[in-house]
Design a protein around this motif. Structure first.
Motif, PDB file in Angstrom:
ATOM      1  N   GLN A  17       0.833  -1.209   0.000  1.00 19.73           N
ATOM      2  CA  GLN A  17       0.000   0.000   0.000  1.00 19.73           C
ATOM      3  C   GLN A  17       0.867   1.259   0.000  1.00 19.73           C
ATOM      4  O   GLN A  17       0.594   2.201  -0.719  1.00 19.73           O
ATOM      5  CB  GLN A  17      -0.897   0.009   1.242  1.00 19.73           C
ATOM      6  N   ALA A  18       1.897   1.250   0.819  1.00 22.55           N
ATOM      7  CA  ALA A  18       2.777   2.407   0.939  1.00 22.55           C
ATOM      8  C   ALA A  18       3.470   2.687  -0.397  1.00 22.55           C
ATOM      9  O   ALA A  18       3.555   3.829  -0.842  1.00 22.55           O
ATOM     10  CB  ALA A  18       3.814   2.166   2.033  1.00 22.55           C
ATOM     11  N   ARG A  19       3.918   1.614  -1.025  1.00 26.36           N
ATOM     12  CA  ARG A  19       4.590   1.751  -2.314  1.00 26.36           C
ATOM     13  C   ARG A  19       3.639   2.342  -3.344  1.00 26.36           C
ATOM     14  O   ARG A  19       3.990   3.223  -4.111  1.00 26.36           O
ATOM     15  CB  ARG A  19       5.082   0.367  -2.782  1.00 26.36           C
ATOM     16  N   ARG A  20       2.405   1.851  -3.325  1.00 27.57           N
ATOM     17  CA  ARG A  20       1.406   2.297  -4.288  1.00 27.57           C
ATOM     18  C   ARG A  20       1.094   3.784  -4.122  1.00 27.57           C
ATOM     19  O   ARG A  20       0.737   4.466  -5.057  1.00 27.57           O
ATOM     20  CB  ARG A  20       0.137   1.469  -4.105  1.00 27.57           C
ATOM     21  N   HIS A  21       1.201   4.283  -2.890  1.00 26.31           N
ATOM     22  CA  HIS A  21       0.901   5.686  -2.629  1.00 26.31           C
ATOM     23  C   HIS A  21       2.162   6.540  -2.591  1.00 26.31           C
ATOM     24  O   HIS A  21       2.115   7.702  -2.198  1.00 26.31           O
ATOM     25  CB  HIS A  21       0.122   5.829  -1.320  1.00 26.31           C
ATOM     26  N   GLY A  22       3.261   5.969  -2.979  1.00 25.12           N
ATOM     27  CA  GLY A  22       4.497   6.726  -3.080  1.00 25.12           C
ATOM     28  C   GLY A  22       5.106   7.140  -1.755  1.00 25.12           C
ATOM     29  O   GLY A  22       5.834   8.117  -1.687  1.00 25.12           O
ATOM     30  N   GLY A  23       4.798   6.406  -0.703  1.00 24.31           N
ATOM     31  CA  GLY A  23       5.372   6.738   0.596  1.00 24.31           C
ATOM     32  C   GLY A  23       6.719   6.066   0.793  1.00 24.31           C
ATOM     33  O   GLY A  23       6.940   4.949   0.328  1.00 24.31           O
ATOM     34  N   GLN A 109      -5.879   0.846   8.548  1.00 19.13           N
ATOM     35  CA  GLN A 109      -5.401   2.129   8.043  1.00 19.13           C
ATOM     36  C   GLN A 109      -3.887   2.183   8.196  1.00 19.13           C
ATOM     37  O   GLN A 109      -3.335   1.565   9.109  1.00 19.13           O
ATOM     38  CB  GLN A 109      -6.024   3.239   8.896  1.00 19.13           C
ATOM     39  N   GLU A 111      -0.436   5.082   7.860  1.00 19.78           N
ATOM     40  CA  GLU A 111      -0.019   6.471   7.733  1.00 19.78           C
ATOM     41  C   GLU A 111       1.364   6.451   7.124  1.00 19.78           C
ATOM     42  O   GLU A 111       2.255   5.775   7.635  1.00 19.78           O
ATOM     43  CB  GLU A 111       0.009   7.078   9.138  1.00 19.78           C
TER      44      GLU A 111
END
Ligand SMILES: [Zn+2]
Length: 113
Positions: A17-23, A109, A111
């Motif tokens: 998820q983090a990768r997908r959102h560029g975090g 969730q 962050e």
């Protein structure tokens, strides 16, 4: 301890998820423990901490909550909320339950930074 494998698969999902959102870094994670999952919060926190080591989630804040399980009671013929294996159906006390949800660990969730 099955907490370890649960943490690893949760972490996989979180990193994805983090990768997908560029975090780059994961700073907080919210996990929900199903009432029938047999997961202990202490064990979960411990396992999660070690699973996060050397990953983008290292040092993140872990928030843990419990969710009541949903089950179908064969005795009452109703869908009921169950708090644990021992308590059984809250209406009739029967253990003839078909668990529909609440036997898992869910990532609610995250962050990211
Ligand atoms: Zn019942």
């Amino acid at each position: 301890m099955h907490e370890i494998s649960l943490c690893l698969s949760a972490l996989e999902l979180i990193e994805d998820q983090a990768r997908r959102h560029g975090g780059n870094r994961i700073t907080g994670v919210w996990l929900e423990i199903g009432a029938l999952s047999c997961i202990e919060e202490e064990a979960l926190r411990f396992c999660f901490d070690s699973a996060c080591r050397h990953t983008p989630a290292e040092g993140c804040r872990l928030h843990v909550s419990y969710a009541p399980a949903q089950a179908w009671c064969w005795q009452c013929g109703t869908r009921v909320s169950v708090q644990g294996y021992e308590s059984g159906c809250p209406r009739c006390g029967s253990h003839a339950l078909r668990v529909e949800s609440g036997d898992q660990l869910q990532v609610k969730q995250i962050e990211i930074d």
